[in-house]
Design an enzyme around this catalytic site. Structure first.
Site, PDB file in Angstrom:
ATOM      1  N   THR A  81      42.296  -4.712 130.515  1.00 22.19           N
ATOM      2  CA  THR A  81      43.053  -3.369 129.722  1.00 22.19           C
ATOM      3  C   THR A  81      43.440  -2.968 128.674  1.00 22.19           C
ATOM      4  OG1 THR A  81      44.549  -2.715 130.400  1.00 22.19           O
ATOM      5  CG2 THR A  81      43.467  -2.719 132.825  1.00 22.19           C
ATOM      6  N   TYR A  82      43.582  -4.077 127.613  1.00 25.97           N
ATOM      7  CA  TYR A  82      43.941  -4.521 126.628  1.00 25.97           C
ATOM      8  C   TYR A  82      43.185  -4.483 124.957  1.00 25.97           C
ATOM      9  CZ  TYR A  82      43.926  -8.930 127.970  1.00 25.97           C
ATOM     10  OH  TYR A  82      43.475 -10.011 127.421  1.00 25.97           O
ATOM     11  N   GLY A  83      42.097  -5.239 125.178  1.00 26.02           N
ATOM     12  CA  GLY A  83      40.862  -5.382 124.877  1.00 26.02           C
ATOM     13  C   GLY A  83      40.219  -6.752 125.165  1.00 26.02           C
ATOM     14  N   VAL A  85      40.630 -11.035 124.323  1.00 27.45           N
ATOM     15  CA  VAL A  85      41.420 -12.108 123.100  1.00 27.45           C
ATOM     16  C   VAL A  85      40.215 -13.057 122.585  1.00 27.45           C
ATOM     17  CG1 VAL A  85      42.363 -14.472 123.105  1.00 27.45           C
ATOM     18  CG2 VAL A  85      42.996 -12.116 124.863  1.00 27.45           C
ATOM     19  N   LYS A 111      44.152 -11.362 119.516  1.00 24.47           N
ATOM     20  CA  LYS A 111      44.096 -10.284 120.099  1.00 24.47           C
ATOM     21  C   LYS A 111      43.330  -9.174 120.358  1.00 24.47           C
ATOM     22  CE  LYS A 111      46.939  -8.078 123.838  1.00 24.47           C
ATOM     23  NZ  LYS A 111      48.412  -8.179 124.989  1.00 24.47           N
ATOM     24  N   ASP A 209      56.029  -6.192 133.123  1.00 23.21           N
ATOM     25  CA  ASP A 209      55.153  -7.121 133.782  1.00 23.21           C
ATOM     26  C   ASP A 209      54.594  -8.054 134.120  1.00 23.21           C
ATOM     27  OD1 ASP A 209      52.225  -6.469 134.803  1.00 23.21           O
ATOM     28  OD2 ASP A 209      51.136  -6.174 133.592  1.00 23.21           O
TER      29      ASP A 209
END
Length: 360
Positions: A81-83, A85, A111, A209
């Site tokens: 969800t962050y992007g 790597v 990242k 998390d």
């Protein structure tokens, strides 16, 4: 204790555009719809209006170290969800004004944050991760080498140490082959995880998390067997929060690793949620399966009202039904009344662990 530092960018700040080998002047920077000319952590942010997906083999440069380091993308190794790597080669150069030196290179992870549809800059999770990783230094935490802003596109990358495997894939590999981890391996991994989390908590930081996919494992070289806790996008300083911890992120922690107090709708919580997640990971290291595997009920990140009844039931069926006598403050939790619908059971933890142990 840790905050992103925003400072005015000097009008004559100069950066190197590696795609054209030219040097251009970065003056006032366009963030959203206003010209601010600010810098993040003391380093100018390039325009973000024309983002594009990086190409493998693409060269990215310009970081906070003010040197001539360049990063060549080699492969995409993960996404979430962050992007994304990327595995990349960091080619070290020389600092302007110093004596020329032979170029050296090493493998790193880049990242990249999602942002193709954003006009308001770097996501808050990215700001948190940059700020915390610049201060937190521990053998069990991933190392942040640099933050790189690609000129022209404005894509922002964290330059992290590259670790070949994550614990989730390692556990899946062993589970498929029905090959349990050696006791020495489990002991070493848990010591490293507990050591890293203890360090974070001692410095007033919760990860929020913890799960196997956020634990990296070295599989080769001099660091073989070392683990690194990663992904600090949900991490939070908890010493003196200005608002309740649930105010900005009501839903934290991946469902199977979410502590029962989080499931029951708290107004506040403690670092114990990280310790719970470590316990679930411990069981997974031993038995190669998730201990509390409930069914996901769709929820919004901003909604604390959703009661994950299936996950709570999975916990209750093993640990027993909680009550105010064994859990002081239980009645004050928003969803405590939902427990009345569950069949009351006693703890079956010992029997469950013995059963799982026979399957090893």
């Amino acid at each position: 204790r840790t905050h992103a530092s925003w400072t005015r960018a000097p009008s004559d700040t100069r950066i190197s555009d590696t795609r054209t080998s030219n040097t251009r002047t970065l003056g006032h920077t366009h963030l959203g719809h206003t010209h601010l000319g600010y810098t993040l952590l003391g380093h100018p942010i390039a325009p973000i209006g024309s983002r594009h997906a990086p190409r493998l083999g693409h060269v990215i440069g310009f970081g906070w170290n003010a040197g001539q380091d360049r990063y060549v993308l080699e492969a995409e190794v993960g996404r979430g969800t962050y992007g994304k790597v990327y595995k990349a080669q960091m080619v070290r150069g020389t600092t302007p004004g110093s004596e020329p030196a032979p170029q050296t290179s090493e493998i790193v992870a880049l990242k990249e944050f999602n942002g193709a549809d954003r006009v308001d800059g770097i996501p808050l999770s990215g700001i948190r991760e940059m700020a915390l990783l610049r201060e937190l230094k521990h053998p069990s935490l991933v190392t942040l080498h640099d933050v790189v802003v690609e000129p022209g596109s404005g894509s922002t990358f964290l330059v992290l140490e590259y670790v070949e495997h994550d614990l989730e894939k390692l556990l899946i590999h062993h589970a498929k082959r029905k090959h349990p981890l050696m006791a020495e391996t489990v002991r070493s991994m848990m010591w490293q995880l507990v050591s890293g989390i203890e360090y974070m908590h001692a410095n007033w930081v919760m990860h929020r998390d913890m799960k196997p996919s956020n634990v990296l494992v070295y599989g080769h070289g001099p660091h073989f067997g070392h683990i690194k806790i990663t992904d600090f996008g949900m991490a939070r300083i908890f010493k003196t929060p200005a608002v309740a911890l649930t105010a900005n992120n009501p839903v934290v922690a991946t469902l199977w690793y979410r502590a029962p107090e989080l499931l029951l709708g708290p107004r506040h919580y403690t670092p114990a949620i990280d310790v719970w997640a470590l316990g679930v990971i411990f069981a997974e290291l031993l038995f190669l399966q998730v201990l509390f595997k409930g069914k996901q009920i769709e929820e919004k990140a901003s909604d604390i009202k959703t009661f994950q009844s299936h996950q709570m039931e999975a916990i209750v069926n093993i640990l027993g039904t909680p009550d105010p006598a064994t859990w002081p403050g239980l009645a004050d939790l928003a969803h405590a009344n939902q427990l009345a619908a569950f069949t009351r059971v006693e703890s079956r933890l010992d029997a469950t662990l013995r059963k799982l142990g026979k399957l090893r």
